[in-house]
Motif scaffolding. Structure first.
Motif, PDB file in Angstrom:
ATOM      1  N   ASP A 120       0.826  -1.203   0.000  1.00 26.33           N
ATOM      2  CA  ASP A 120       0.000   0.000   0.000  1.00 26.33           C
ATOM      3  C   ASP A 120       0.865   1.260   0.000  1.00 26.33           C
ATOM      4  N   LYS A 121       2.049   1.164   0.568  1.00 32.49           N
ATOM      5  CA  LYS A 121       2.970   2.295   0.613  1.00 32.49           C
ATOM      6  C   LYS A 121       3.325   2.788  -0.785  1.00 32.49           C
ATOM      7  N   PHE A 122       3.327   1.869  -1.754  1.00 35.19           N
ATOM      8  CA  PHE A 122       3.713   2.215  -3.122  1.00 35.19           C
ATOM      9  C   PHE A 122       2.695   3.152  -3.765  1.00 35.19           C
ATOM     10  N   ILE A 123       1.425   2.983  -3.445  1.00 33.30           N
ATOM     11  CA  ILE A 123       0.393   3.803  -4.085  1.00 33.30           C
ATOM     12  C   ILE A 123      -0.134   4.902  -3.168  1.00 33.30           C
ATOM     13  N   ASN A 124       0.466   5.036  -2.000  1.00 34.12           N
ATOM     14  CA  ASN A 124       0.076   6.102  -1.078  1.00 34.12           C
ATOM     15  C   ASN A 124       0.547   7.445  -1.637  1.00 34.12           C
ATOM     16  N   PRO A 125      -0.360   8.389  -1.899  1.00 36.85           N
ATOM     17  CA  PRO A 125       0.055   9.673  -2.498  1.00 36.85           C
ATOM     18  C   PRO A 125       1.052  10.456  -1.645  1.00 36.85           C
ATOM     19  N   ASP A 126       1.117  10.150  -0.359  1.00 37.16           N
ATOM     20  CA  ASP A 126       2.070  10.854   0.503  1.00 37.16           C
ATOM     21  C   ASP A 126       3.526  10.522   0.172  1.00 37.16           C
ATOM     22  N   ASN A 127       3.730   9.435  -0.567  1.00 39.85           N
ATOM     23  CA  ASN A 127       5.091   8.973  -0.849  1.00 39.85           C
ATOM     24  C   ASN A 127       5.558   9.335  -2.255  1.00 39.85           C
ATOM     25  N   ASN A 128       4.883  10.259  -2.893  1.00 35.69           N
ATOM     26  CA  ASN A 128       5.220  10.609  -4.272  1.00 35.69           C
ATOM     27  C   ASN A 128       6.678  11.043  -4.418  1.00 35.69           C
ATOM     28  N   SER A 129       7.112  11.960  -3.605  1.00 33.44           N
ATOM     29  CA  SER A 129       8.485  12.478  -3.711  1.00 33.44           C
ATOM     30  C   SER A 129       9.518  11.402  -3.398  1.00 33.44           C
ATOM     31  N   ASN A 130       9.220  10.585  -2.390  1.00 33.15           N
ATOM     32  CA  ASN A 130      10.151   9.519  -2.017  1.00 33.15           C
ATOM     33  C   ASN A 130      10.327   8.506  -3.143  1.00 33.15           C
ATOM     34  N   LEU A 131       9.236   8.218  -3.862  1.00 33.12           N
ATOM     35  CA  LEU A 131       9.326   7.279  -4.979  1.00 33.12           C
ATOM     36  C   LEU A 131      10.139   7.858  -6.124  1.00 33.12           C
ATOM     37  N   LEU A 132      10.011   9.151  -6.334  1.00 34.37           N
ATOM     38  CA  LEU A 132      10.817   9.806  -7.375  1.00 34.37           C
ATOM     39  C   LEU A 132      12.298   9.706  -7.035  1.00 34.37           C
ATOM     40  N   GLU A 133      12.632   9.966  -5.788  1.00 35.96           N
ATOM     41  CA  GLU A 133      14.036   9.900  -5.360  1.00 35.96           C
ATOM     42  C   GLU A 133      14.553   8.471  -5.436  1.00 35.96           C
ATOM     43  N   LEU A 134      13.718   7.511  -5.040  1.00 36.50           N
ATOM     44  CA  LEU A 134      14.155   6.119  -5.056  1.00 36.50           C
ATOM     45  C   LEU A 134      14.409   5.627  -6.471  1.00 36.50           C
ATOM     46  N   ALA A 135      13.614   6.100  -7.415  1.00 35.44           N
ATOM     47  CA  ALA A 135      13.820   5.688  -8.808  1.00 35.44           C
ATOM     48  C   ALA A 135      15.199   6.100  -9.296  1.00 35.44           C
ATOM     49  N   VAL A 136      15.710   7.210  -8.769  1.00 38.29           N
ATOM     50  CA  VAL A 136      17.043   7.691  -9.160  1.00 38.29           C
ATOM     51  C   VAL A 136      18.131   6.910  -8.436  1.00 38.29           C
ATOM     52  N   THR A 137      17.967   6.741  -7.132  1.00 40.48           N
ATOM     53  CA  THR A 137      19.014   6.072  -6.348  1.00 40.48           C
ATOM     54  C   THR A 137      19.056   4.565  -6.596  1.00 40.48           C
TER      55      THR A 137
END
Length: 313
Positions: A120-137
């Motif tokens: 559920d963490k993956f689709i939680n809108p609160d984690n948008n920025s974190n997912l963007l950063e993780l895609a880079v790292t």
């Protein structure tokens, strides 16, 4: 002169008259009213027994249909996906019937390259920025972020990266190494965005089955449903895809795909994959995707043109 004794006698007479009236009235009405109430109760009891029996018969019929689907799967599925590499991606709302879908794919002979459970963490809108950063790292030498969506939507960007390491790359593009594939999956796994055994994902797949469920109903339901659609879109861009869902209305993934004239051209959907029948159809829909390069919409919903695709020859 009227004295206290007279008042007592008068009141006694009044109450006695009322008591006699109640007794006489009750006696007069008791028979018809009681008979009417007894008749209504008897009728309701019979109706209740009838509906109980109807429900019981429907449950037995459903059980028999499931048994039939299980039996027929042993005839029509074996060998239909032999040599085909498939990855199973389950969404948080599709967890309950993932195992059933997986078993039917294996029964058809598919090589399951991996099972990835998005949290559920993956689709939680609160984690948008974190997912963007993780895609880079999380990127690795053979799994770069070049060419990934750059519109600022974390789920979309991360889904594109995951699709690039889980599915075959386009012809002429260098494949992702096993080490880099495991590293990318481990990064998302360690951060709690998905669950998988990255060491068992040893190859890319040519197709993906996305297992979904009912639409979300919380305050962020619109954003979550939008994120789920973006996941499907990114995997659709990379390989063949079948959405094994539960229901087709209310904004869930199956319903959105069927309502989009573009997505229906490339994404197959099954709206009753929570049943054995739907799990069999999911497998047949994937066979159709891989052998005929054709998408279809199947199931029992009003917006499903057919129950199942044409059986493979």
């Amino acid at each position: 002169m009227i004295n206290f004794r007279y008042h007592v006698v008068s009141l006694t007479a009044v109450f006695l008259a009322l008591a006699i009236g109640l007794v006489v009235g009750t006696a007069a009405l008791n028979g018809p009213v009681a008979d009417s109430l007894e008749g209504q109760v008897t009728g309701l009891r019979k109706d209740n027994q009838h509906w109980r029996q109807t429900v019981s018969n429907m449950e037995k019929q459903l059980a028999l249909e499931e048994e039939f689907a299980e039996e027929i799967s042993q005839v029509v599925l074996p060998g239909t996906l032999t040599g085909r590499r498939v990855v199973v991606l389950s969404l948080p709302n599709g967890r309950d019937h993932t195992e059933g879908v997986l078993k039917k794919l294996q029964q058809a002979g598919a090589t399951i390259t991996g099972q990835v459970d998005l949290q559920d963490k993956f689709i939680n809108p609160d984690n948008n920025s974190n997912l963007l950063e993780l895609a880079v790292t999380a990127a690795r030498p053979t799994a770069q972020t070049t060419g990934l969506p750059g519109n600022g939507h974390g789920v979309e960007t991360s889904s594109a990266l995951l699709a690039s390491v889980l599915l075959d790359r386009a012809q002429g593009v260098a494949p992702v190494s096993d080490a880099d594939r495991r590293a990318v999956l481990a990064a998302y796994n360690n951060a709690g965005y998905l669950t998988t055994d990255s060491n068992k994902v040893t190859a890319s797949a040519e197709a993906v089955v996305v297992v979904s469920g009912q639409p979300y109903v919380d305050k962020d339901s619109d954003k979550r449903d939008e994120s789920v659609v973006k996941i499907a879109e990114q995997f659709d861009r990379t390989g063949s895809i079948v959405v094994a869902g539960n229901g087709s209305v209310g904004g869930n993934l199956v319903g959105v795909v069927r309502g989009d004239p573009v997505l229906t051209q490339t994404i197959s959907t099954v709206d009753n994959a929570n049943t054995v029948q739907g799990q069999v159809v999911t497998t047949l829909a994937l066979v159709e995707q891989l052998t005929e390069k054709k998408a279809g919409q199947y199931g029992v919903g009003d917006n499903a043109p057919s129950l199942l695709p044409r059986l493979p020859q």
